[in-house]
Design a protein around this motif. Structure first.
Motif, PDB file in Angstrom:
ATOM      1  N   ARG A   1       0.754  -1.211   0.049  1.00  0.00           N
ATOM      2  CA  ARG A   1       0.013   0.125  -0.020  1.00  0.00           C
ATOM      3  C   ARG A   1       0.966   1.336  -0.157  1.00  0.00           C
ATOM      4  O   ARG A   1       2.063   1.056   0.358  1.00  0.00           O
ATOM      5  N   ARG A   2       0.299   2.205  -0.235  1.00  0.00           N
ATOM      6  CA  ARG A   2       0.826   3.603  -0.194  1.00  0.00           C
ATOM      7  C   ARG A   2       1.155   4.067   1.134  1.00  0.00           C
ATOM      8  O   ARG A   2       0.627   3.626   2.077  1.00  0.00           O
ATOM      9  N   GLY A   3       2.448   4.417   1.238  1.00  0.00           N
ATOM     10  CA  GLY A   3       3.172   4.830   2.519  1.00  0.00           C
ATOM     11  C   GLY A   3       3.582   3.498   3.243  1.00  0.00           C
ATOM     12  O   GLY A   3       4.080   3.617   4.427  1.00  0.00           O
ATOM     13  N   GLU A   4       3.592   2.470   2.558  1.00  0.00           N
ATOM     14  CA  GLU A   4       4.174   1.331   3.293  1.00  0.00           C
ATOM     15  C   GLU A   4       5.422   0.726   2.681  1.00  0.00           C
ATOM     16  O   GLU A   4       5.762   0.924   1.323  1.00  0.00           O
TER      17      GLU A   4
ATOM     18  N   GLN B   1       3.193  15.551 -13.620  1.00  0.00           N
ATOM     19  CA  GLN B   1       2.170  14.671 -13.804  1.00  0.00           C
ATOM     20  C   GLN B   1       2.529  13.131 -13.244  1.00  0.00           C
ATOM     21  O   GLN B   1       1.725  12.215 -13.635  1.00  0.00           O
ATOM     22  N   ALA B   2       3.714  13.143 -12.685  1.00  0.00           N
ATOM     23  CA  ALA B   2       4.112  11.698 -12.191  1.00  0.00           C
ATOM     24  C   ALA B   2       3.184  11.196 -11.291  1.00  0.00           C
ATOM     25  O   ALA B   2       2.763  11.554 -10.356  1.00  0.00           O
ATOM     26  N   PRO B   3       2.636   9.897 -11.559  1.00  0.00           N
ATOM     27  CA  PRO B   3       1.796   9.265 -10.512  1.00  0.00           C
ATOM     28  C   PRO B   3       2.933   8.987  -9.145  1.00  0.00           C
ATOM     29  O   PRO B   3       3.832   8.952  -9.163  1.00  0.00           O
ATOM     30  N   PRO B   4       2.030   8.785  -7.940  1.00  0.00           N
ATOM     31  CA  PRO B   4       2.585   8.339  -6.870  1.00  0.00           C
ATOM     32  C   PRO B   4       3.329   7.162  -6.993  1.00  0.00           C
ATOM     33  O   PRO B   4       2.962   6.295  -7.739  1.00  0.00           O
ATOM     34  N   PRO B   5       4.587   7.298  -6.548  1.00  0.00           N
ATOM     35  CA  PRO B   5       5.572   6.389  -6.894  1.00  0.00           C
ATOM     36  C   PRO B   5       5.479   4.900  -6.289  1.00  0.00           C
ATOM     37  O   PRO B   5       5.106   4.715  -4.948  1.00  0.00           O
ATOM     38  N   LEU B   6       5.717   3.658  -6.837  1.00  0.00           N
ATOM     39  CA  LEU B   6       6.136   2.455  -6.298  1.00  0.00           C
ATOM     40  C   LEU B   6       7.757   2.422  -6.502  1.00  0.00           C
ATOM     41  O   LEU B   6       7.971   2.126  -7.469  1.00  0.00           O
ATOM     42  N   LEU B   7       8.296   2.268  -5.373  1.00  0.00           N
ATOM     43  CA  LEU B   7       9.909   2.206  -5.545  1.00  0.00           C
ATOM     44  C   LEU B   7      10.290   0.865  -5.357  1.00  0.00           C
ATOM     45  O   LEU B   7       9.906   0.128  -4.138  1.00  0.00           O
ATOM     46  N   LEU B   8      11.107   0.113  -6.200  1.00  0.00           N
ATOM     47  CA  LEU B   8      11.530  -1.077  -6.086  1.00  0.00           C
ATOM     48  C   LEU B   8      12.980  -1.241  -5.689  1.00  0.00           C
ATOM     49  O   LEU B   8      13.749  -0.473  -6.456  1.00  0.00           O
TER      50      LEU B   8
ATOM     51  N   ASP C   1      11.702   8.649   4.211  1.00  0.00           N
ATOM     52  CA  ASP C   1      10.983   9.785   3.972  1.00  0.00           C
ATOM     53  C   ASP C   1      10.179   9.756   2.592  1.00  0.00           C
ATOM     54  O   ASP C   1       8.797  10.234   2.391  1.00  0.00           O
ATOM     55  N   PHE C   2      10.731   8.930   1.618  1.00  0.00           N
ATOM     56  CA  PHE C   2      10.006   8.291   0.632  1.00  0.00           C
ATOM     57  C   PHE C   2       8.430   8.044   1.092  1.00  0.00           C
ATOM     58  O   PHE C   2       7.293   8.080   0.408  1.00  0.00           O
ATOM     59  N   ALA C   3       8.583   7.043   2.070  1.00  0.00           N
ATOM     60  CA  ALA C   3       7.300   6.219   2.102  1.00  0.00           C
ATOM     61  C   ALA C   3       6.326   7.393   3.016  1.00  0.00           C
ATOM     62  O   ALA C   3       5.308   7.318   2.813  1.00  0.00           O
ATOM     63  N   ARG C   4       6.903   8.206   3.804  1.00  0.00           N
ATOM     64  CA  ARG C   4       6.089   9.174   4.604  1.00  0.00           C
ATOM     65  C   ARG C   4       5.337  10.065   3.358  1.00  0.00           C
ATOM     66  O   ARG C   4       4.320  10.386   3.873  1.00  0.00           O
ATOM     67  N   LYS C   5       6.120  10.406   2.558  1.00  0.00           N
ATOM     68  CA  LYS C   5       5.242  11.320   1.455  1.00  0.00           C
ATOM     69  C   LYS C   5       4.428  10.371   0.646  1.00  0.00           C
ATOM     70  O   LYS C   5       4.161  10.774  -0.700  1.00  0.00           O
ATOM     71  N   GLY C   6       4.202   9.038   0.814  1.00  0.00           N
ATOM     72  CA  GLY C   6       3.083   8.576   0.209  1.00  0.00           C
ATOM     73  C   GLY C   6       3.650   7.526  -0.808  1.00  0.00           C
ATOM     74  O   GLY C   6       2.684   6.811  -1.574  1.00  0.00           O
ATOM     75  N   ALA C   7       4.845   7.363  -0.971  1.00  0.00           N
ATOM     76  CA  ALA C   7       5.307   6.324  -1.831  1.00  0.00           C
ATOM     77  C   ALA C   7       5.063   4.846  -1.304  1.00  0.00           C
ATOM     78  O   ALA C   7       5.097   4.791  -0.270  1.00  0.00           O
ATOM     79  N   ALA C   8       5.083   3.899  -2.056  1.00  0.00           N
ATOM     80  CA  ALA C   8       4.832   2.489  -2.018  1.00  0.00           C
ATOM     81  C   ALA C   8       6.475   2.005  -2.194  1.00  0.00           C
ATOM     82  O   ALA C   8       7.020   2.092  -3.002  1.00  0.00           O
TER      83      ALA C   8
END
Lengths: 332, 503
Positions: free
Chosen positions: B280-283, B422-429, B451-458
Motif C-alpha cells: 500500500r501507499r506509505g508502506e 504529472q508523475a503518479p505516486p511512485p512505487l519504489l523497487l 522519507d519517501f514512504a512518509r510522502k506516500g510512496a510504496a
C-alpha cells in the motif's frame, strides 16, 4: 567554475591536484596537436602559410564529415566498419546518376545519401534484431556495399564532366572566400555536436553507449538509439562520399576505402580528448586535424609515401593504448 | 594420532582494507578427514579469509602452515602447489569442452608436444572412479545439469590432489536434490582423508553435513566447535551478535492504510513463486532471501524487464498486467533502483548531472532538445537534498565513493519525481539498496527511504542484510524453497528468525 564552492580548504587542495591531472587528461591530445603544428612549422616554412592551412582544411573536410557520423555510432557503443565502403558506394552512385541517368544534381545527391542511410538502417536492424555485434555486422556490410558498387559501375571509374553546379561542392567559395567543403564540414560537425550534446535522443545515445543495461533500466529505447546512431554514421559516410566525388571529379569505386581507418583513428584520438573515454564530436575534430596535419606536413617535408601509412598505424595504436592504459576505453 | 599437526593451520591472520579491518586475527585449524563449516553474515570476512588462504590476496599479518610447515603465498598458483585448492561459487567449467577435458584443463598430458587424448581420458576417469562420480565424462559440459557441473568443478579442484579443499558456497545455485548428491560426493572425499573448508549460508546444511563450525563476525572468530555442541539458533545469535540497533521504523499508524499500489496473485517469475504480494501507499515491504533466490528477477520484472513471468492477477496503478517495458513501468510510476549499481544503474564516464538526468530525459527536454538550465537546476537540487559529496555536478560519477554513487542511483528517480508534475505516486523497487555502502551513508539512505514512504510512496525492498529489512520495513516476506512466503509484520521479528526462515 562555480562560485558556490563551500568545501573546506583541504578538500579544495585535493580538488586542485585532481584538477591539474584532469586538465592533462582532457587536453593532452589538444596539446599534442599544438606540438605537431609547431614541429611542422619549424621544419617547413611553407607549412604555416595561409594557402597551405586552407589546403589542409579542404583536404580534411571529407574525413571530418565521415568521422562525425562515425562518432555518433561509437558514442552509442557500436562500431561501424562499413563507413569506407558506404562512402565509396554513394560517391559512385552520385556520379552515375548525373552522367548516366542524367538526373538533376540535387536528386543525384539526395538519392545516394538516402541509399547510404538505408544501409545504416540495415546495419541497425542486424545489430538490434538479429543481435549480431556491430563489429561483425558492419564488417560484413562493407563488402556488400562494395559489391553493389561494382555491380553499378562494372568496377570502373566513372570519368565524365559533371554539371557545373556539382563541382561547387568541392571548389566553390562561399562569399568568394570560404571554401564550400569547409563550410559543409563545419555545418555537419555543428549539427552532430548539437545532436549529441543538446538533444534528448543524443543524450539517450550517449547513455546507451556508456552503459546499455542501465540505459535500458532507465526506460531509454536503447535499440532505437543504436539504429539511429548507425543510420547517422552511414549518413555521414554517404555525404563524405559525394564530397569526395566532387573533389576527385570522377566516381571511383575504391575511393572510400581509406576513410575507414582514418575515421576510426580520428574517433579514437578524439576519445582521449576533452571527455576522456567518450566519443565526442569536438574530440573527433581534434583527431581529424591531427591526421590532416601529419599527412600534409610529411608531404611537405618530402617524406617517402609509405611513411604516411606507418604514421597512421602508429598514431592509431598510440591513441588507443593511451586510452586503454588510463582505463578510459574498454573493449569487450 | 593426536600428535599429527593439522593439515591447514592459520594463526592470527589479519587483513585491512584502508580503515576497515576485514579479517582481524583469525586462528583456524583444519584436520584431515573433516568438513569445517565457515559461516558469518555478509561482510563478516569470510571471502577475505578464503582469498588469503588460497593466495589470491596477501595477509597483512599472521601465518599459514600446511602439515606444520609454514608457507607464504605470492599467488594462487603457490597455494595450489602447496596443496590448497578452491572451488569458487561461480563454476569454472567451460561448456563446450567435455568433462574429462574440463577436469584436466591446463594440465593435459602430452605426447610429442600434442595432447594425449587417451591418457587424458584415462586420468580423468580414474579420478572420477576413485571418488565415485558417475557422470559421463565424454559428455559436453554445456549439456549437464547445474549440479553435475558443480561436481565436475570440485573434481577439477580435487584433480590437483590437494591436502585442503575450499568450497565457496557450493550449494548456492543448486536444488535440494542436487545438493544432496553433492554432499554424498563430499562425504566420499572426506572419507579419503581430504580436509574440507565449507562456506555456506545454509545453516541446516552445515549442521547436517559438517563436523565443525567456525563463526566469523566483524572479522573475528567468535565460535569454533563441533556441530554437536551448538544449535543453528546459537550460531545465528553469534553471527548477529548484538541487539538490533534502534533504527527500527516507527510505525506511525498511517502505514498500511493507503491505497493498494501493487497487488500480485498467483504469480511466478523465473523459478520464484509468488502466491500473494500486496503493497500500500506509505508502506515499506521487505523481501528476505539469500542472494540469488529470485528477488532480483521479481523486482526487475515489476519494473518492466522482460523476464519470463506469469500472474493470475496483477494490479498496478493504471495497469492490470505486468508492464511490457521499462518505459511503461516508469510511466505508471514504478521505479527500480537496481542491485548492482555499476552494472545496472550508473553510466561510467558520464558526470553526476548526466547520471541524475538519465531517468528523466523526457521531463528535462522540450521539442526534442534538452533544457540545460532545467537539467543543471534539477541536478543541483538533488545533490543538495541527498547531500551527494562531489566537487560539482560535472564530476565523473565513477570517482565518487560507493555511498555517494548509491545516492546518485536513488537521485535519478528523485529528480524525476521532483520534476515530473504529472508523475503518479511512485512505487519504489529497491534491490539491495545499501550494497557496498559505509555505515554513515547507510543511515542516510534509510532516512531517505523512510522519507519517501512518509510522502506516500510504496516501497518494496529486497535485501540480503536482514538487519536492514528490520530497520526499514513494516512487513517482510521470506523466500524459502523458491516461494515467497506470507507477509509478517516486522514488529517482533528478529534477524535470527529471518535467517532461520531462509536457511
Amino acid at each position: 567554475m562555480s562560485t558556490s564552492d563551500t568545501e573546506v580548504p583541504q578538500a579544495l587542495a585535493d580538488a586542485e591536484g585532481a584538477r591539474v591531472a584532469n586538465f592533462l587528461a582532457c587536453y593532452g591530445t589538444v596539446l599534442a596537436a599544438v606540438a605537431i603544428f609547431i614541429a611542422f612549422s619549424l621544419a617547413s616554412n611553407r607549412f604555416v602559410s595561409a594557402a597551405n592551412l586552407g589546403n589542409i582544411l579542404v583536404q580534411i573536410s571529407v574525413l571530418m564529415v565521415v568521422s562525425s557520423g562515425l562518432t555518433v555510432a561509437v558514442a552509442s557503443g557500436e562500431f561501424d566498419l562499413s563507413v569506407g565502403e558506404v562512402a565509396g558506394l554513394s560517391g559512385v552512385l552520385a556520379a552515375g546518376m548525373m552522367v548516366w541517368a542524367k538526373l538533376p544534381v540535387a536528386l543525384a545527391i539526395l538519392a545516394p545519401v538516402a541509399c547510404g542511410t538505408a544501409i545504416g538502417l540495415v546495419n541497425g536492424f542486424l545489430v538490434t534484431r538479429l543481435r549480431i555485434p556491430s563489429l561483425i555486422a558492419t564488417l560484413a556490410m562493407g563488402p556488400i556495399a562494395l559489391g553493389a558498387n561494382y555491380a553499378y559501375d562494372g568496377g570502373d571509374s566513372i570519368y565524365a564532366t559533371f554539371p557545373e553546379s556539382f563541382y561547387y561542392i568541392a571548389t566553390g567559395r562561399l562569399f568568394g572566400i570560404i571554401p564550400v567543403p569547409i563550410v559543409i564540414a563545419l555545418v555537419v560537425v555543428a549539427v552532430f555536436y548539437v545532436l549529441l550534446n543538446r538533444t534528448r535522443i543524443g543524450r539517450a545515445i550517449v547513455a546507451t553507449g556508456a552503459n546499455i543495461q542501465a540505459a535500458r533500466l532507465s526506460g531509454i529505447a536503447v535499440d532505437r538509439c543504436r539504429v539511429l546512431a548507425l543510420a547517422l554514421s552511414a549518413f555521414g559516410a554517404a555525404m563524405g562520399g559525394i564530397m569526395l566525388t566532387a573533389r576527385l571529379g570522377t566516381g571511383q569505386p575504391g575511393a572510400g576505402e581509406p576513410y575507414l581507418l582514418d575515421s576510426l583513428t580520428a574517433v579514437f584520438l578524439g576519445m582521449t580528448a576533452f571527455k576522456p573515454g567518450r566519443a565526442t564530436v569536438q574530440g573527433t575534430l581534434v583527431g581529424v586535424v591531427i591526421i590532416g596535419m601529419l599527412d600534409n606536413g610529411l608531404n611537405l617535408l618530402g617524406a617517402p609515401f609509405y611513411l604516411q601509412n606507418e604514421v597512421r598505424g602508429v598514431v592509431m595504436i598510440a591513441a588507443v593504448s593511451l586510452a586503454v592504459l588510463r582505463g578510459e576505453i574498454r573493449f569487450f | 594420532m593426536a600428535m599429527r599437526p593439522p593439515r591447514l593451520s592459520a594463526r592470527a591472520v589479519r587483513k585491512s582494507f584502508q580503515a576497515t579491518c576485514a579479517v582481524d586475527g583469525v586462528d583456524l585449524d583444519l584436520h584431515a578427514g573433516e568438513i569445517l563449516a565457515l559461516v558469518g553474515a555478509n561482510g563478516a570476512g569470510k571471502s577475505t579469509l578464503v582469498k588469503i588462504l588460497c593466495g589470491a590476496i596477501a595477509a597483512d599479518d599472521g601465518q599459514i602452515a600446511i602439515d606444520g610447515r609454514v608457507v607464504a603465498f605470492r599467488a594462487v598458483a603457490d597455494a595450489l602447489a602447496a596443496g590448497i585448492a578452491v572451488a569458487h561459487q561461480q563454476v569454472a567449467i567451460i561448456p563446450c569442452l567435455d568433462g574429462a577435458e574440463n577436469i584436466m584443463l591446463g594440465r593435459e598430458p602430452r605426447r610429442f608436444g600434442l595432447i594425449d587424448q587417451a591418457a587424458l581420458r584415462r586420468k580423468a576417469q580414474a579420478l572420477a572412479d576413485r571418488v565415485g562420480v558417475a557422470i559421463d565424462l565424454a559428455r559436453e559440459c554445456g549439456t549437464l545439469s547445474l549440479g553435475e557441473t558443480k561436481i565436475l568443478d570440485i573434481l577439477k579442484a580435487v584433480a590437483h590432489d590437494p591436502a585442503v579443499l575450499i568450497l565457496d558456497e557450493p550449494t548456492a545455485s543448486l536444488s535440494l536434490a542436487e545438493s544432496r548428491r553433492l554432499f554424498t560426493f563430499l562425504d566420499e572425499l572426506k572419507a579419503r582423508g581430504l580436509a574440507i573448508l565449507f562456506i555456506s549460508h545454509h545453516l541446516n546444511e552445515v549442521f547436517a553435513h559438517c563436523d565443525r563450525v567456525a563463526v566469523l563476525k566483524d572479522g573475528r572468530k567468535v565460535f569454533d566447535g563441533s556441530v554437536a555442541a551448538a544449535t543453528p539458533a546459537d550460531v545465528v545469535r553469534l553471527m548477529v551478535g548484538r541487539a538490533i540497533e534502534d533504527t527500527k521504523r516507527e510505525s506511525d499508524g498511517a502505514a498500511g492504510d493507503g491505497d493498494l499500489a501493487l497487488s500480485l496473485r498467483g504469480a511466478r517469475v523465473g523459478r520464484l513463486a509468488i502466491p500473494a504480494l500486496d503493497i500500500r501507499r506509505g508502506e515499506i515491504v521487505g523481501i528476505a532471501g539469500v542472494l540469488g533466490a529470485g528477488q532480483t528477477e521479481l523486482l526487475e520484472r515489476l519494473a518492466g524487464v522482460p523476464h519470463g513471468a506469469s500472474a493470475a492477477s496483477v494490479r498496478l496503478p493504471g495497469l492490470a498486467r505486468l508492464p511490457h517495458s521499462v518505459a511503461e513501468a516508469i510511466a505508471v510510476g514504478v521505479y527500480l533502483v537496481a542491485d548492482n549499481r555499476i552494472r545496472k544503474a550508473l553510466f561510467p564516464g558520464l558526470d553526476v548531472q548526466e547520471n541524475l538526468a538519465s531517468g528523466a530525459l523526457g521531463v528535462l527536454s522540450r521539442h526534442l532538445f534538452m533544457q540545460p538550465g532545467a537539467e543543471a537546476g534539477a541536478a543541483r537540487d538533488v545533490i543538495a537534498r541527498l547531500g551527494i559529496k562531489c566537487h560539482g555536478p560535472r564530476q565523473d560519477v565513477m570517482t565518487l565513493s560507493g555511498g555517494n554513487q548509491q545516492k546518485v542511483a536513488f537521485g535519478r528517480w528523485l529528480l524525476r519525481m521532483a520534476r515530473d508534475l504529472q508523475a503518479p505516486p511512485p512505487l519504489l523497487l529497491l534491490d539491495n539498496p545499501t550494497e557496498g555502502v559505509d555505515v554513515g551513508a547507510k543511515a542516510e539512505i534509510y532516512a531517505l527511504i523512510h522519507d519517501f514512504a512518509r510522502k506516500g510512496a510504496a516501497v518494496l525492498v529486497a535485501s540480503a542484510e536482514f538487519a536492514e529489512l528490520l530497520a526499514l520495513c513494516d512487513r517482510v516476506h521470506c523466500i524459502a524453497h523458491h516461494q515467497l512466503g506470507a507477509a509478517r509484520p516486522c514488529a517482533g521479528l528478529t534477524e535470527d528468525r529471518l535467517l532461520l526462515e531462509v536457511a
